[in-house]
Scaffold this motif. Sequence first.
Motif, PDB file in Angstrom:
ATOM      1  N   TYR A   3       0.838  -0.984  -0.037  1.00 52.72           N
ATOM      2  CA  TYR A   3       0.013  -0.047   0.011  1.00 52.72           C
ATOM      3  C   TYR A   3       0.783   1.312  -0.205  1.00 52.72           C
ATOM      4  N   THR A   5       2.122   4.827   0.815  1.00 56.54           N
ATOM      5  CA  THR A   5       1.707   5.573   2.394  1.00 56.54           C
ATOM      6  C   THR A   5       2.669   6.995   2.228  1.00 56.54           C
ATOM      7  N   HIS A  11       3.766   2.372  11.314  1.00 53.92           N
ATOM      8  CA  HIS A  11       2.875   1.190  11.012  1.00 53.92           C
ATOM      9  C   HIS A  11       2.626   0.528  12.401  1.00 53.92           C
ATOM     10  N   ILE A  37      -0.533   3.795  10.355  1.00 52.94           N
ATOM     11  CA  ILE A  37      -1.168   2.980   9.310  1.00 52.94           C
ATOM     12  C   ILE A  37      -1.243   1.747   9.952  1.00 52.94           C
ATOM     13  N   HIS A  39      -2.177  -2.258  10.053  1.00 49.87           N
ATOM     14  CA  HIS A  39      -2.410  -3.444   9.295  1.00 49.87           C
ATOM     15  C   HIS A  39      -3.203  -4.320  10.064  1.00 49.87           C
ATOM     16  N   ILE A 233      -5.425  -2.934   5.194  1.00 50.71           N
ATOM     17  CA  ILE A 233      -4.969  -1.529   5.998  1.00 50.71           C
ATOM     18  C   ILE A 233      -6.708  -1.304   6.564  1.00 50.71           C
TER      19      ILE A 233
END
Length: 735
Positions: A3, A5, A11, A37, A39, A233
């Motif tokens: 993805y 970003t 993350h 972010i 996950h 995500i």
Amino acid sequence: MTYPTAEHQPHILLIDSYCSFAYNLAALCKKAVPSSILHVIKNDSHTIYDLLPTLCQFSAIVVGPGPGSPDIFSDIGVVRDLWKVADEYMVPIFGVCLGLQSLGLEHGASLYRLDTVKHGQVSVVHHTSTDIFKGLRDVKVVRYHSLHIRLKDGGEIEELAWTEEDENGKVVMGVKHATKPFWAVQYHPESVLTDEGGLKMVENFWNLAKSWNRRNRPAFIPPPNINLPHSHIWPRVYQRHLPHISHELLDSVVFATIDVPNLSIANLCEYFGADDSPKPFVFLDSAASPGRYSILACISDSSPQITHYVNEAFIEVATGTSKQRHDLAGKGFWDWLDEYRDSRRVVGGDSRIPFWGGFIGFLSYEAGFGALNVPVRRQKGYRNVNHPDVNLVWIDRSIVIDTTCSKIWVQSLLPEDVGWVQTTLRAITNLPGELKPTPAPRGDAIIKFPDYAQYIAKIKSCKEYLFSGNSYELCLIDQTHITVPKEATISTWERYKLLRSVNAAPHGAYLRLHPTTFLSSSPERFLSYSRSPGTVCQLRPIKGTVRKLPHITREVAEEMLAGSKKEIAENLMIVDLIRHDLHNAVGENVVTKKFCGIEEYEHVWQLVSVIEGSLPDGTPVEIDDTLGWEVLRRSLPPGSMTGAPKKRSVELLQSIEGKERGPYSGVFGYWCAGGGGDWSVTIRSCFLHDSKKDGDEEWVIGAGGAITALSDPEDEWEEMKAKLNGVLRGFGASC
């Protein structure tokens, strides 16, 4: 999946142990660390060897709650291995509930059952005011657990927080590892009733994680992307499918309105064929407050009826003259229906009313199993004697009645259909206002109730699963069978009028969509959603009921319901579950507008909560337009009919109940061709299959209740019977 970003955004890996609160925790993490972010993976989707190559790219890991026990591998999965990775792979970890138990168990703690289970219970937690509790006073928190740990004296795990209570003594509520960057709490910081200390504690964890990373990984810089297969995500946005090119797009609604004082809705329905039993008929009936709009579908031979059984790979579309099967070609029925409706979207209806035309019908309880990855196993020939899981009809012509003022809308999606609209208006004005008397039910029905001993045994089985940590609440139901001798049968429409006269409801329905006849007097709206742009999805779970009596005022009802630990706990668990379902579909924009408010209905006082969700501002209209359908897909079966966590509860109930539920505890309602929709929970309802109506009629009613650790089996049996009574009175019976 990779993805794109922004550079240097942290993350965070969230591990979901099949909990129905995981996305509430995701939302809390996002609020505490706005730039992060997130996950999300399941605890059984990866081995530790799958994770090691990417583990050290994360700034932190959050281990979510879940059902079961930390000493059972199928319950805990990869989580147990995270605590033991080598130093070069180590990442700060925060655990919740099952996460705390796993951390403790893997470092010498012992696991025990609580003497008194705490599911949906609020407690005050005391703490050391250090680490994740720095700067906090004692916190008021929500607990969902039946297991707890006792720490090993002199061990690696140190106590940070605890509760002290008469029934369980001192219980560990927060811990840390003495030398590793691991912290955890036993309670649920993401619950709607956990106070502001939940957010502050996650912020504290993030500050501790950043400090540890700076000291122990000084060269660490979050990568722009992390490629972790079998993850997603959060929040995630779903794209629309292309519409079917074989269907013509209808552009505008033709409508007209008229005021008809003293309108007889029964006469209106009968004029449009309610008594013509071989033909399909659809009526959504707001027969009592707080319902408002009733919808009468004007079905013709060309109206397509769409049916589907979830064990089959096709959908059937039938009209009065033809029947066709459409191969799903690898897509789910949800996508097929989305495309079908998208190809018929319209504009130009009256914005004051919620329905212009579109889908009306019902979805079974089992229709929601796909989103949970719960299999439905059926034998050959199932469809011959069972109701479809999807039974909808597309409505081009309809009549909407505002029951608060007797205003009527006559409308059509068909082009150049002004003539039908005007002819129908004239016919309505000439209908008689007086209502033909509904004869009292004869009382000839033979009622077969659930077996008492078996039902009590099922309740005890539910409670054992609750005590062992496999669920927080299990909504157990059973079926009552009603046989009406051939000589005592009346038309199903007359039967519905009887039901309506003795148990008027805000969400009633008479659906004659073969092979199913569906009669409902439901008090509970499940999901409503407004038209785009700015679609708002609202869910209104009901848990807690007091029948109206002369001495039961609002104040008395409030004391009985809002003062009941059991009733509040039941409602709280479903509110937290619904918040999770909404967060899964819309992302962060979820608000609990009302928690456990008292609402007045025709015959009862109810304990009702209201939760709303919407997509962020600026969301493309084509995505916003289908939001309600996406929320419905991700929210079924209704949490108020399963318990929590939803997936594990559904699996357990499959085994305990031993039979499918069919239409009962699914939903019925509509999805408007112009956007918006309204679906009610299928309770206080009965069903007749075409194979059971030649000769003696055999109707089925479902009823039950939410089993919690506080449930008394005898009280639950009586509650189940009380819920049956409203429908049984329509057959001249009671229990």
